[in-house]
Design a protein around this motif. Structure first.
Motif, short mmCIF file in Angstrom:
data_model
loop_
_atom_site.label_atom_id
_atom_site.label_comp_id
_atom_site.label_asym_id
_atom_site.label_seq_id
_atom_site.Cartn_x
_atom_site.Cartn_y
_atom_site.Cartn_z
N TYR A 281 0.80 -1.23 0.00
CA TYR A 281 0.00 0.00 0.00
C TYR A 281 0.84 1.28 0.00
N THR A 284 -0.72 3.66 -2.41
CA THR A 284 -2.13 3.94 -2.11
C THR A 284 -2.18 5.10 -1.11
N TRP A 285 -3.23 5.87 -1.14
CA TRP A 285 -3.34 7.10 -0.32
C TRP A 285 -2.18 8.05 -0.60
N TRP A 296 0.13 5.36 4.70
CA TRP A 296 0.41 3.94 4.85
C TRP A 296 1.48 3.72 5.93
N ASP A 462 -3.18 8.17 -6.71
CA ASP A 462 -2.87 6.78 -6.36
C ASP A 462 -2.51 5.99 -7.61
N SER A 466 -5.75 1.00 -6.91
CA SER A 466 -5.80 1.31 -5.48
C SER A 466 -7.16 0.98 -4.87
N GLN A 467 -8.22 1.21 -5.65
CA GLN A 467 -9.56 0.92 -5.13
C GLN A 467 -9.72 -0.57 -4.85
N ARG A 469 -7.28 -2.59 -4.13
CA ARG A 469 -6.47 -2.91 -2.96
C ARG A 469 -7.17 -2.51 -1.66
N ARG A 470 -7.89 -1.42 -1.68
CA ARG A 470 -8.63 -1.00 -0.48
C ARG A 470 -9.72 -2.02 -0.12
N LEU A 473 -8.07 -5.02 1.35
CA LEU A 473 -7.61 -4.71 2.70
C LEU A 473 -8.77 -4.76 3.70
#
Length: 500
Positions: A281, A284-285, A296, A462, A466-467, A469-470, A473
């Motif tokens: 991640y 991401t973010w 992260w 991102d 990324s979406q 991966r969220r 998660l």
């Protein structure tokens, strides 16, 4: 019809009288000669008020820590508990009030002597029930009185738990002991005896006028002595004065439960999520920071700080509980040794992170490898330790918890596998928007990973995927939390009976 009913009731009454007057004899082999046994106890019917009896099916006492309730229509060893004598039962809780204890010890003062009763239900042949007097709640350096049934003979002996927690019978096993009754019938093992007020064992004097923790246990026995009690044991919640007449509660093993709870929270939950964030991640973010740090990294550091703190606290707690190093051999269960290695690795990890070089430093990849290796090793060993704890009698965890741990492991591996495949697909040239970097890329000498992150940070966007991966998660954390909470709840609701 009424005459037949009267006859039936009469027959039942006669049968009850014969059954009651026949109680009290010990089953002894026909070829047994009591004259050849200096420790034989005559167990002819006694007029004593307290006589244990329970019509319960005979089976191995490892099947359950609860016993069938004793019939209220017959004299019971529970009579007088809390009134004229003190009582302490296994497994504790409300078993004395419910008359459902698997084992029981009672005590009362009679002049200069202290009278005890030891009782166990569903006791198989060659078994024992024993009470120990200890200065603390830990086994070791204790005075023990045993009630045994071996080769069809009921006897009571004096023994001693040495500092290595090994039970050794005294040279004179009747020293300071006067046995007044010993019976074994229908699986009920019972001994009634007196102990003199003071008894010296080695260099230590046991004075029964002082307070002691009560150790109550049952298990297999032989002519040589009593054997390991496995999980059939309990310790009084406080030190007891033997002149008390109250029912004593059992020590609930709070420190052991806290140790297990903290370790499960640390390694199954916090460490698992923290490691996943650091590996997948970083892209991401992007652009979102807290106190100047990428989001992260903030999450990763908080979760691993929780892991570090809980591990160190749990390590200290278990040493306090055991009073030192465990007596369980490494060959039997390496939980303790692996636990120490896990704690050492976890302890040094934040100090390594503090001295990490700048991302652009030419030797940064060496730190990355060392940080990954120490962290991954600690996490793997931590999970192994939790698996090994299921086999420990001290933990008293049911074996079916292993399936919860196996399912957690499958979820953990699948989470990594799905994210690895997804990142490979997103990084591939045929991807709609190829990801500039992949997990573990910063383990190589080139510094493209840092440059990739810096490039994304300037655009505050991102990386592609990324979406997805969220979502992964969220599902991962949910499942890991569910299994962690299930294991913690099982530990907290213990102790559980050992399954055979």
């Amino acid at each position: 019809m009424s005459r037949q009913l009267i006859r039936l009731l009469s027959l039942l009454a006669i049968f009850q009288i014969h059954r009651c007057t026949g109680y009290g004899y010990t089953d002894i082999p026909k070829n047994y000669n009591p004259a050849g046994d200096p420790y034989y106890v005559d167990v002819r019917p006694s007029t004593a008020r307290t006589t244990p009896i329970a019509n319960t099916p005979q089976h191995s006492f490892t099947d359950s820590t609860r016993a069938d309730k004793v019939s209220s229509q017959v004299p019971s060893v529970y009579d007088g508990c809390g009134q004229i004598k003190g009582c302490f039962g296994l497994p504790g809780g409300v078993c004395i009030e419910e008359k459902s204890c698997s084992a029981l010890v009672t005590y009362a003062v009679n002049g200069q002597h202290y009278e005890f009763e030891l009782w166990a239900v569903n006791a198989p042949a060659d078994s024992f029930v024993a009470v120990g007097l200890s200065d603390d709640h830990i086994m070791g350096d204790d005075s023990v009185t045993e009630c045994t049934i071996v080769n069809g003979r009921v006897n009571a002996y004096m023994s001693h738990n040495d500092n290595s927690k090994t039970n050794v019978r005294l040279k004179d096993p009747r020293s300071g002991l006067n046995v007044t009754q010993a019976t074994y019938k229908d699986g009920n093992l019972y001994c009634r005896f007196q102990r003199q007020k003071q008894l010296a064992i080695g260099q230590k004097m046991f004075d029964l006028s002082q307070t002691y923790h009560l150790l109550l246990a049952r298990g297999p026995a032989s002519n040589e002595g009593i054997s390991y009690h496995e999980r059939q044991k309990t310790v009084s919640a406080r030190s007891v004065k033997l002149s008390e007449t109250a029912a004593v509660g059992a020590n609930k093993g709070t420190l052991v439960k806290l140790h297990g709870t903290f370790m499960v929270t640390a390694w199954m939950l916090a460490a698992s999520c923290g490691i996943l964030l650091a590996r997948y991640y970083k892209l991401t973010w992007v652009g979102q920071q807290f106190m100047g740090k990428d989001l992260w990294f903030v999450y990763h550091r908080i979760l691993l700080a929780i892991t570090w703190a809980l591990t160190v606290i749990a390590f200290i707690i278990i040493f306090v509980e055991l009073g030192g190093w465990t007596s369980i051999p490494v060959t039997s269960n390496p939980h303790a040794v692996i636990g120490v290695i896990t704690t050492v690795l976890a302890f040094i990890q934040p100090f390594m992170a503090y001295f990490r070089p700048h991302p652009e430093a030419p030797r940064r990849y060496i730190f990355n490898w060392a940080h990954w290796l120490v962290g991954k090793s600690a996490h793997t060993l931590g999970i192994v330790c939790i698996f090994l704890a299921v086999g420990l009698d001290k933990a008293a965890i049911p074996y079916w918890v292993t399936w919860l741990l196996v399912t957690y492991t499958v979820v953990h591996v699948l989470g990594h596998l799905i994210l690895t495949v997804a990142q490979y697909c997103h990084h591939a040239p045929w991807s709609q928007k190829p990801t500039p970097g992949m997990a573990m890329r910063d383990m190589l000498p080139p510094r493209e990973s840092y440059q990739d992150s810096a490039s994304l940070a300037t655009t505050k966007a991102d990386a592609y995927g990324s979406q997805f991966r969220r979502i992964v998660l969220f599902i991962y954390i949910l499942l890991v939390a569910v299994f962690s909470i299930a294991v913690i709840a099982t530990i907290a609701s213990g102790p559980w009976a050992k399954q055979t």
